[in-house]
Write an enzyme that holds these catalytic residues in place. Structure first.
Site, PDB file in Angstrom:
ATOM      1  N   LYS A 190     -58.159  80.880 -49.576  1.00  0.00           N
ATOM      2  CA  LYS A 190     -56.784  80.398 -49.758  1.00  0.00           C
ATOM      3  C   LYS A 190     -56.706  79.060 -49.041  1.00  0.00           C
ATOM      4  O   LYS A 190     -56.539  79.007 -47.822  1.00  0.00           O
ATOM      5  CB  LYS A 190     -55.808  81.408 -49.149  1.00  0.00           C
ATOM      6  CG  LYS A 190     -54.433  81.471 -49.795  1.00  0.00           C
ATOM      7  CD  LYS A 190     -53.621  80.195 -49.715  1.00  0.00           C
ATOM      8  CE  LYS A 190     -52.945  79.977 -48.386  1.00  0.00           C
ATOM      9  NZ  LYS A 190     -52.387  78.607 -48.259  1.00  0.00           N
ATOM     10  N   GLU A 265     -59.512  80.027 -35.395  1.00  0.00           N
ATOM     11  CA  GLU A 265     -59.751  78.678 -34.841  1.00  0.00           C
ATOM     12  C   GLU A 265     -58.416  77.966 -34.857  1.00  0.00           C
ATOM     13  O   GLU A 265     -57.910  77.608 -35.921  1.00  0.00           O
ATOM     14  CB  GLU A 265     -60.740  77.918 -35.718  1.00  0.00           C
ATOM     15  CG  GLU A 265     -62.177  78.245 -35.389  1.00  0.00           C
ATOM     16  CD  GLU A 265     -63.130  77.356 -36.162  1.00  0.00           C
ATOM     17  OE1 GLU A 265     -64.251  77.806 -36.394  1.00  0.00           O
ATOM     18  OE2 GLU A 265     -62.745  76.236 -36.523  1.00  0.00           O
ATOM     19  N   CYS A 299     -58.495  69.046 -34.603  1.00  0.00           N
ATOM     20  CA  CYS A 299     -58.245  70.060 -33.572  1.00  0.00           C
ATOM     21  C   CYS A 299     -58.903  69.704 -32.244  1.00  0.00           C
ATOM     22  O   CYS A 299     -58.400  70.044 -31.184  1.00  0.00           O
ATOM     23  CB  CYS A 299     -58.728  71.416 -34.058  1.00  0.00           C
ATOM     24  SG  CYS A 299     -60.454  71.394 -34.551  1.00  0.00           S
ATOM     25  N   GLU A 396     -48.966  70.161 -29.107  1.00  0.00           N
ATOM     26  CA  GLU A 396     -49.960  69.569 -30.009  1.00  0.00           C
ATOM     27  C   GLU A 396     -49.230  68.686 -31.025  1.00  0.00           C
ATOM     28  O   GLU A 396     -48.484  69.185 -31.863  1.00  0.00           O
ATOM     29  CB  GLU A 396     -50.743  70.661 -30.736  1.00  0.00           C
ATOM     30  CG  GLU A 396     -51.899  70.112 -31.549  1.00  0.00           C
ATOM     31  CD  GLU A 396     -52.617  71.166 -32.387  1.00  0.00           C
ATOM     32  OE1 GLU A 396     -51.936  72.024 -32.969  1.00  0.00           O
ATOM     33  OE2 GLU A 396     -53.857  71.095 -32.466  1.00  0.00           O
TER      34      GLU A 396
HETATM   35  P1  NAD Z   1     -51.061  76.245 -40.515  1.00  0.00           P
HETATM   36  O1  NAD Z   1     -51.271  77.331 -39.521  1.00  0.00           O
HETATM   37  O2  NAD Z   1     -49.668  75.860 -40.840  1.00  0.00           O
HETATM   38  O3  NAD Z   1     -51.720  76.641 -41.922  1.00  0.00           O
HETATM   39  C1  NAD Z   1     -53.090  76.972 -42.032  1.00  0.00           C
HETATM   40  C2  NAD Z   1     -53.281  77.879 -43.239  1.00  0.00           C
HETATM   41  O4  NAD Z   1     -52.623  79.117 -42.987  1.00  0.00           O
HETATM   42  C3  NAD Z   1     -52.687  77.348 -44.548  1.00  0.00           C
HETATM   43  O5  NAD Z   1     -53.586  77.631 -45.604  1.00  0.00           O
HETATM   44  C4  NAD Z   1     -51.408  78.152 -44.688  1.00  0.00           C
HETATM   45  O6  NAD Z   1     -50.974  78.300 -46.023  1.00  0.00           O
HETATM   46  C5  NAD Z   1     -51.846  79.480 -44.105  1.00  0.00           C
HETATM   47  N1  NAD Z   1     -50.743  80.341 -43.644  1.00  0.00           N
HETATM   48  C6  NAD Z   1     -49.560  79.969 -43.102  1.00  0.00           C
HETATM   49  N2  NAD Z   1     -48.811  81.068 -42.832  1.00  0.00           N
HETATM   50  C7  NAD Z   1     -49.537  82.147 -43.194  1.00  0.00           C
HETATM   51  C8  NAD Z   1     -49.320  83.549 -43.156  1.00  0.00           C
HETATM   52  N3  NAD Z   1     -48.184  84.078 -42.706  1.00  0.00           N
HETATM   53  N4  NAD Z   1     -50.301  84.362 -43.611  1.00  0.00           N
HETATM   54  C9  NAD Z   1     -51.468  83.853 -44.072  1.00  0.00           C
HETATM   55  N5  NAD Z   1     -51.728  82.538 -44.151  1.00  0.00           N
HETATM   56  C10 NAD Z   1     -50.784  81.681 -43.701  1.00  0.00           C
HETATM   57  O7  NAD Z   1     -51.918  75.012 -40.001  1.00  0.00           O
HETATM   58  P2  NAD Z   1     -51.972  73.527 -40.594  1.00  0.00           P
HETATM   59  O8  NAD Z   1     -50.712  72.829 -40.217  1.00  0.00           O
HETATM   60  O9  NAD Z   1     -52.384  73.587 -42.024  1.00  0.00           O
HETATM   61  O10 NAD Z   1     -53.221  72.918 -39.784  1.00  0.00           O
HETATM   62  C11 NAD Z   1     -53.109  72.266 -38.554  1.00  0.00           C
HETATM   63  C12 NAD Z   1     -53.459  73.193 -37.410  1.00  0.00           C
HETATM   64  O11 NAD Z   1     -54.792  73.678 -37.557  1.00  0.00           O
HETATM   65  C13 NAD Z   1     -53.430  72.507 -36.061  1.00  0.00           C
HETATM   66  O12 NAD Z   1     -52.802  73.328 -35.121  1.00  0.00           O
HETATM   67  C14 NAD Z   1     -54.902  72.354 -35.707  1.00  0.00           C
HETATM   68  O13 NAD Z   1     -55.193  72.248 -34.340  1.00  0.00           O
HETATM   69  C15 NAD Z   1     -55.485  73.583 -36.312  1.00  0.00           C
HETATM   70  N6  NAD Z   1     -56.929  73.430 -36.513  1.00  0.00           N
HETATM   71  C16 NAD Z   1     -57.791  74.080 -35.660  1.00  0.00           C
HETATM   72  C17 NAD Z   1     -59.176  73.912 -35.788  1.00  0.00           C
HETATM   73  C18 NAD Z   1     -60.143  74.578 -34.849  1.00  0.00           C
HETATM   74  O14 NAD Z   1     -61.333  74.518 -35.110  1.00  0.00           O
HETATM   75  N7  NAD Z   1     -59.706  75.200 -33.777  1.00  0.00           N
HETATM   76  C19 NAD Z   1     -59.672  73.087 -36.806  1.00  0.00           C
HETATM   77  C20 NAD Z   1     -58.766  72.439 -37.648  1.00  0.00           C
HETATM   78  C21 NAD Z   1     -57.388  72.633 -37.490  1.00  0.00           C
END
Ligand code: NAD
Length: 502
Positions: A190, A265, A299, A396
């Site tokens: 997804k 992550e 991240c 963040e």
């Molecule tokens: P997000 O959490 O909003 O979304 C990530 C994914 O989760 C999307 O595909 C979204 O549709 C899905 N999602 C959202 N709600 C959900 C639910 N209730 N159930 C299942 N899936 C759901 O994150 P974002 O804004 O897309 O990405 C940015 C974030 O990702 C930042 O906080 C960043 O630090 C983090 N990130 C972490 C790493 C790491 O390696 N630690 C790497 C890249 C990004």
């Protein structure tokens, strides 16, 4: 023709088919419309619509999970050498289409060609690395005791869900999907609703390279319906998730009823600590690179700079000069260093910190402004005169925004660096070896680099502590997640069996 114009022309060619058909879900090797209709993907470069995207809901996830479950036994039992060959083919096929992937990714996310052309190749490398581990993935241990020959073996856990964010989506998706497939799992992916293009290319490339149908399925859609269903589906045995810490907590709850194994992550507010004995020219390069590359939407970005007070003035002055020189522009122009912020919503969030910084009493030493109004462009920004209690040091921001905080002693630097809910990465600049050893031992982070920027090494563990995540990727750590350990004890005939009813 300039490289920019040539890239724009090539991109138009690549996007033509998506404009016609939209991005469809891919389930069991078939294109499928979404049960929830469509949503639109837009580009942050000029806010125009790229194409329609199938909006997957529960029914689509159910169909994808069934396809993944049906495809699982044959994929699991495929001879390792054959699976390895297919995954190596995928790596080659990604490489062959790297330019298309990078151009689409830049248009979809606002990332620059400068970085995305490398990220696409990293995607190929992720497949190649894990393909080469396939033949060893099931290898266990021999743990003999006096009366038993104890051996362990590993089995793929089953169909898994992969949920990815919009930042560097191709690279991150391959980083999850490649080890899952190498382990013998089948996958329902997804992708983030804000960046669906490269996920579509990935499943297409993988199938063309020989991946059997149903082994990788892609369902687009929103987190609260398609994503939620994936985390709750009984046939899905584990979820590899990359995204915000808050979402990580929500999906952990969603997966509880089916006892889903979770790898999270999550976010970061990573410190870079520069001591006055460091090689300051190199430290300056790394500090700038680790917050302003990839639009700061990274991240592991070093968003909190702790600078020793003895060198603060000189270091910040050099920082301001360099930050003001960073080239913001069209992401398909190879000279561009920072492209637009991914969405209007995220742009609003990033720019809101310009006022928050001022209200908290910090100084905007560079940037703090938007650029034009055609797309979501901001100038790279540096906050000085800050302390670790301000919101700009605690939250963040996930954009090209750096908060600089002075310290006087090593103890003070350590205390502030650790005073955060996050613990993903840390960076330390010093030429004092003993101090580096002492400091890194106590710094609360999953990954630390000394006198270097983030250099990903695929066999090494990647992941965070505290609110930055649970679990590790990389090398054998990935297989620990996607596989089940199985213990088998063979009696060597010598141990005594308790006799009941004798
Ligand atoms: P997000 O959490 O909003 O979304 C990530 C994914 O989760 C999307 O595909 C979204 O549709 C899905 N999602 C959202 N709600 C959900 C639910 N209730 N159930 C299942 N899936 C759901 O994150 P974002 O804004 O897309 O990405 C940015 C974030 O990702 C930042 O906080 C960043 O630090 C983090 N990130 C972490 C790493 C790491 O390696 N630690 C790497 C890249 C990004």
């Amino acid at each position: 023709m300039s490289v920019l114009n040539a890239n724009i022309e090539k991109l138009a060619g690549y996007l033509a088919r998506f404009k016609e058909t939209g991005i469809l879900n891919r389930i069991n090797g078939e294109d499928c419309a979404g049960a929830g209709g469509v949503f639109q993907s837009t580009t942050p470069v000029d806010k125009s619509v790229i194409c329609d995207v199938a909006r997957g809901t529960e029914a689509d996830v159910d169909a994808a999970a069934k396809a993944a479950a049906d495809a699982f036994p044959a994929w699991r039992d495929m001879p390792a050498a054959q699976r390895k060959k297919i995954l190596l083919n995928v790596a080659d096929a990604i490489e062959a289409r790297a330019e298309e992937i990078a151009l689409c990714e830049c248009w979809d996310t606002g990332q620059t060609m400068r970085f995305m052309s490398k990220a696409a190749l990293r995607g190929a490398e992720n497949f190649r690395f894990f393909a080469n581990q396939v033949t060893d993935a099931r290898n266990g241990q021999n743990l003999p005791s006096p009366t038993l020959m104890n051996v362990t073996t590993r089995k793929p856990i089953g169909p898994v869900g992969v949920i990815t964010p919009w930042n560097t989506p191709f690279m991150l998706s391959t980083w999850k999907i490649a080890p899952a497939l190498a382990a013998g799992c089948t996958v329902v992916h997804k992708p983030a609703e804000d960046s669906p293009l490269s996920a579509r290319l990935l499943v297409e490339i993988a199938e063309e390279a020989g991946l059997p149908k149903g082994v990788l399925n892609t369902v687009n859609g929103y987190g609260h319906d398609a994503g939620k269903r994936l985390t709750e589906h009984p046939a899905i045995k584990a979820i590899a998730f990359v995204g915000e810490s808050r979402t990580g907590s929500i999906i952990t709850k969603q997966g509880a009823d089916t006892l889903k194994r979770m790898h999270l992550e999550l976010g970061g507010k990573n410190p870079v600590v520069v001591f006055d004995d460091a090689d300051l020219d190199r430290a300056l390069d790394a500090v700038i690179f680790m917050i302003y590359s990839i639009n700061g939407e990274r991240c592991t970005s070093s968003s909190r700079l702790f600078i020793q007070d003895t060198i603060r003035e000189e270091f910040e002055a050099k920082l301001v000069e360099r930050v003001n020189n960073i080239k913001v522009g069209h992401p398909l122009d190879p000279a561009t260093e920072i492209g637009p912020i991914v969405t209007q919503e995220h742009f609003n969030k990033v720019t809101s910190y310009f006022d928050i910084a001022k209200e908290d009493g910090a100084t905007i030493a560079a940037g703090g402004v938007t650029v034009g109004d055609e797309g979501y462009f901001v100038r790279p920004t540096l906050f000085t005169g800050a302390n670790n209690d301000m919101r700009i040091a605690r939250e963040e921001i996930f954009g090209p925004v750096l908060t600089s905080i002075p310290f006087s002693t090593e103890e003070e630097a350590l205390e502030m660096a650790n005073d955060t809910q996050y613990g993903l990465a840390g960076y330390v600049w010093t030429n004092d070896l003993t101090r580096a050893l002492r400091f890194t031992d106590q710094l609360e982070a999953g990954m630390i680099w000394v006198n270097a920027e983030n250099v990903r090494h695929l066999p090494a563990p990647f992941g965070g502590v505290k609110s930055s995540g649970i679990g590790r990727d990389g090398g054998d750590w990935s297989f620990e997640f996607y596989m089940e350990q199985k213990h088998i004890g063979f009696a060597t005939g010598q141990h005594k069996i308790m006799r009941l009813g004798a």
